[in-house]
Motif scaffolding. Structure first.
Motif, short mmCIF file in Angstrom:
data_model
loop_
_atom_site.label_atom_id
_atom_site.label_comp_id
_atom_site.label_asym_id
_atom_site.label_seq_id
_atom_site.Cartn_x
_atom_site.Cartn_y
_atom_site.Cartn_z
N TRP A 187 -70.78 53.79 -33.47
CA TRP A 187 -71.01 54.24 -32.10
C TRP A 187 -72.03 55.38 -32.04
CZ3 TRP A 187 -69.71 59.33 -30.83
CH2 TRP A 187 -69.76 59.69 -29.49
N THR A 188 -72.08 56.21 -33.07
CA THR A 188 -72.89 57.43 -33.03
C THR A 188 -74.38 57.18 -32.80
OG1 THR A 188 -71.29 58.57 -34.45
CG2 THR A 188 -73.49 59.55 -34.29
N HIS A 191 -75.27 56.18 -29.17
CA HIS A 191 -74.89 57.32 -28.32
C HIS A 191 -75.98 58.39 -28.33
CE1 HIS A 191 -72.60 60.75 -26.80
NE2 HIS A 191 -72.83 61.39 -27.94
N THR A 228 -75.60 48.49 -31.14
CA THR A 228 -74.56 48.11 -30.19
C THR A 228 -74.01 46.73 -30.53
OG1 THR A 228 -75.63 49.42 -28.47
CG2 THR A 228 -74.02 47.80 -27.75
N PHE A 259 -71.05 47.92 -22.61
CA PHE A 259 -71.97 48.63 -23.50
C PHE A 259 -73.12 47.73 -23.92
CE2 PHE A 259 -72.61 51.61 -27.23
CZ PHE A 259 -72.83 52.72 -26.44
N PHE A 286 -75.74 56.52 -21.88
CA PHE A 286 -75.21 57.70 -22.55
C PHE A 286 -73.87 58.10 -21.95
CE2 PHE A 286 -74.79 62.37 -22.74
CZ PHE A 286 -74.71 62.52 -24.12
N SER A 289 -71.23 55.77 -23.05
CA SER A 289 -70.87 55.94 -24.46
C SER A 289 -69.79 57.01 -24.62
CB SER A 289 -72.11 56.31 -25.28
OG SER A 289 -72.54 57.63 -25.03
N LEU A 290 -69.77 58.01 -23.74
CA LEU A 290 -68.74 59.04 -23.80
C LEU A 290 -67.38 58.45 -23.46
CD1 LEU A 290 -70.66 61.96 -22.05
CD2 LEU A 290 -70.30 61.66 -24.50
N TYR A 292 -66.60 55.35 -23.61
CA TYR A 292 -66.34 54.27 -24.56
C TYR A 292 -65.39 54.71 -25.66
CZ TYR A 292 -67.40 50.72 -28.15
OH TYR A 292 -67.32 49.74 -29.11
N LEU A 293 -65.74 55.81 -26.32
CA LEU A 293 -64.95 56.25 -27.47
C LEU A 293 -63.58 56.76 -27.05
CD1 LEU A 293 -65.78 56.03 -30.41
CD2 LEU A 293 -66.19 58.49 -30.42
#
Length: 314
Positions: A187-188, A191, A228, A259, A286, A289-290, A292-293
């Motif tokens: 994921w990083t 992101h 992704t 995503f 972006f 993505s926050l 998402y995790l």
């Protein structure tokens, strides 16, 4: 070594640092993610842990994460002073001196590792020590200023907390904890690259070889899409393990579809279109993505909470 890599240009300490400045050294936003994912690993681990011991474990993992942040700010004070989004941090702004930030970070690092070992076990403490070392030395001091793969490799530092939480309970490592690590690790890159796409010249000005600087924005958009695509099977694979279940799988399917759609949209754009609408798609990806995790690890904890009632898991 280039001027950008020398951290001797930070302003001298002004002596007016307050509690808020020392708290800012801990990178509280990053610490929030560390605590949340470590808690997910601890709660999902089989066997359970006494609540007091579990609280202590999460506290010391959080302190270790804060130590990493303080040491990172000490080392990166020079480039933090150049980039718009970081120039007001305590060290480049002169509210805390570099030596004080270094001492504060080292003290917290030693305290957190020793106390986690005493509270839980040596494996958890060893993983925490390695995480701090990896983030400060491997990522901050070496990779960040030397390779455009800095985020890819350096992302491992942020991926260890759920493994540490799991190890605190079980004293070992399992496929589930490795997959939680892999989820954060994969994921990083998308992101941070989504962030880099709309941060414009910050990394270029600071001499940091972010992918947008070394390979161009078109290549960065392609990398976002590729990572992704690689992330989705990891997220779905975690759903069929012992810590997964229908709740987690529903979250994973929906969020990975969103995503992927966002990454595809970003990939199809060119710089003229992106600038014309203020990098709306990049900022949206972006932001997603926050969530998402947090949603994935929240679903893992929900599955664990439902398990005693026969409702969680498969």
């Amino acid at each position: 070594m280039s001027d950008a890599s020398m951290n001797t240009s930070a302003p001298a300490q002004t002596g007016d640092a307050g509690f808020a400045d020392f708290f800012a050294l801990l990178k509280p936003r990053v610490m929030t993610l560390v605590v949340f994912t470590a808690l997910a690993g601890l709660i999902a681990a089989p066997g359970g842990i006494h609540p007091v011991v579990g609280f202590a474990a999460i506290l010391f993992i959080a302190v270790g994460g804060g130590a990493s942040g303080a040491l990172n700010m000490w080392w990166d004070a020079d480039i933090d002073g150049i980039m718009k989004r970081t120039r007001r941090r305590p060290v480049p702004a002169g509210r805390i001196g570099p030596d004080e930030a270094f001492g504060f970070g080292m003290a917290l690092a030693g305290f957190s590792v020793v106390m986690l070992g005493l509270a839980t076990n040596l494996l958890a403490a060893g993983l925490l020590a390695f995480t701090i070392f990896f983030y400060v030395v491997i990522y901050s001091m070496w990779l960040k200023r030397s390779t455009p793969q800095n985020i890819v490799i350096g992302g491992a530092a942020g991926a260890f907390p759920p493994m540490i939480g799991w190890a605190a309970v079980t004293g070992g490592v399992a496929m589930e904890s490795v997959l939680m690590f892999a989820l954060i690790f994969m994921w990083t890159p998308p992101h941070f690259w989504a962030l880099a796409l709309f941060m414009k010249s910050d990394y270029d000005d600071a001499g940091v070889p972010m992918l947008t600087v070394t390979h161009g924005r078109r290549s960065t958009r392609a990398h976002v899409l590729v990572y992704t695509l690689l992330l989705a099977p990891v997220a779905l694979g975690l759903g069929v393990t012992a810590i997964g279940g229908p709740v987690y799988m529903a979250v994973a399917v929906i969020l990975n579809a969103m995503f992927l759609k966002g990454a595809w949209t970003v990939w199809r754009r060119n710089e003229e279109i992106a600038e014309g609408d203020g990098y709306r798609a990049e900022k949206k990806l972006f932001g997603l993505s926050l969530y998402y995790l947090f949603a994935h690890f929240g679903a893992i904890m929900l599955e664990a909470a439902l398990a005693p009632f026969g409702l969680g898991g498969w």
